[in-house]
Design an enzyme around this catalytic site. Sequence first.
Site, PDB file in Angstrom:
ATOM      1  N   HIS A   1       2.970  -6.998  38.998  1.00 22.03           N
ATOM      2  CA  HIS A   1       2.572  -6.193  40.157  1.00 22.03           C
ATOM      3  C   HIS A   1       1.810  -7.071  41.138  1.00 22.03           C
ATOM      4  O   HIS A   1       1.313  -8.133  40.765  1.00 22.03           O
ATOM      5  CB  HIS A   1       1.691  -5.020  39.686  1.00 22.03           C
ATOM      6  CG  HIS A   1       2.396  -4.108  38.727  1.00 22.03           C
ATOM      7  ND1 HIS A   1       2.118  -4.085  37.376  1.00 22.03           N
ATOM      8  CD2 HIS A   1       3.380  -3.190  38.922  1.00 22.03           C
ATOM      9  CE1 HIS A   1       2.900  -3.194  36.781  1.00 22.03           C
ATOM     10  NE2 HIS A   1       3.665  -2.642  37.694  1.00 22.03           N
TER      11      HIS A   1
ATOM     12  N   LYS B   1       7.788 -10.375  49.243  1.00 20.94           N
ATOM     13  CA  LYS B   1       7.426 -11.794  49.258  1.00 20.94           C
ATOM     14  C   LYS B   1       5.958 -11.941  49.630  1.00 20.94           C
ATOM     15  O   LYS B   1       5.393 -11.051  50.289  1.00 20.94           O
ATOM     16  CB  LYS B   1       8.265 -12.528  50.315  1.00 20.94           C
ATOM     17  CG  LYS B   1       9.687 -12.726  49.892  1.00 20.94           C
ATOM     18  CD  LYS B   1      10.417 -13.582  50.892  1.00 20.94           C
ATOM     19  CE  LYS B   1      11.872 -13.701  50.461  1.00 20.94           C
ATOM     20  NZ  LYS B   1      12.771 -13.866  51.578  1.00 20.94           N
TER      21      LYS B   1
END
Length: 227
Positions: free
Chosen positions: A138, A173
Site C-alpha cells: 500500500h 506511480k
Amino acid sequence: MAYLINILVIVLAAFLVKLAFISAVFYADIKAAQKRDPAAKSFLEVILLYPGLHALIYYRLAHPLYKMRLFFLARMLSQIARFSTGIEIHPGAQIGKRFFIDHGLGVVIGETAIVGDDVLLYQGSTLGGTGIVQGKRHPTIGNNVVIGAGAKVLGNIVIGDNSYIGANAVVVKDVPPNSTVVGIPGRITKQDGKKMDTDLDHARILDPIMQSIEELQDRVRNIEKNK
Ligand SMILES: CC(C)(COP(=O)(O)OP(=O)(O)OC[C@H]1O[C@@H](n2cnc3c(N)ncnc32)[C@H](O)[C@@H]1OP(=O)(O)O)[C@@H](O)C(=O)NCCC(=O)NCCS
C-alpha cells in the site's frame, strides 16, 4: 423515581468523563478537523458528529492491539468503526498526527499504508494495493498531503510531502513533493507552484524527421500496393 434519577446522573457523568477524555487525548486531531473543514462550527460538533474523528478514535485503539498481535480484536474494532462510520482503516496501517478524514464515507486505508502528519482525506478515497502481493503493498503518503474525493492511490508508491491528489484521480506511480496530480492515470499538472506545460514536456514531443520518414514509408507502401 430517585433510583431513576441516580441512573441518569451516572450515565451523564460517564458521558461527560468520556467527552473530557476524548477532548484531551484527541485535541490535536479535533483542532485539525476544525482548521480544515470550514463547515465545522464548534469543538463539540466535531467530537460528537464527525465520522472521520470517530473512525480515527477506533483506529488509535485498534493499532496498539494489532502491534500486540491481537489481530482478531484489532480487526473487530476496525469493523465496528466501518459499520458505524463507513470508513475502513486497517489496524495495521500507520497514521501520523493531526489526520483528518472529511465526510468519510467509503474511505479505505490498507494494512501496510503509511500516512504522514497533517494529511487530509476526502470521502471515497482509497489507499489500496494493486494485487494480492505480500509485504508492503500500500502507499506511503508524505506530510501535509490532500487526497481528493474518490481518488485511488494504489500500490507500494510514495506520495511526496505537500502534494494534492485531485478528486477521482488514480495514482499508481510515485509523486514527487509539492505536486498536484489529476486524472486517470494520474498526471502531474503542477509542481513547486508552477503549472506543468505539456508542450515543453520533451519526452512527449514527436520527432518531426521520424514523422516525415513514416509518412513517406506509408506513401511508398500505398504506391506499391496499387501497382
Ligand atoms: C486537483 C486540485 C487540487 C487542483 O487544484 P488547482 O491546483 O487549483 O488546479 P486547477 O484548478 O488550476 O486545475 C488545473 C487543471 O487540472 C484540471 N483539474 C482540476 N481538478 C481535476 C480533477 N479532479 N480531475 C481532472 N482534472 C482536474 C483543471 O480543469 C485544470 O485543467 P486545465 O489546465 O486544462 O484548465 C482540485 O481540483 C481537486 O480535485 N481537489 C480535491 C477536492 C475535493 O476532493 N473536494 C471534495 C470536497 S467534498
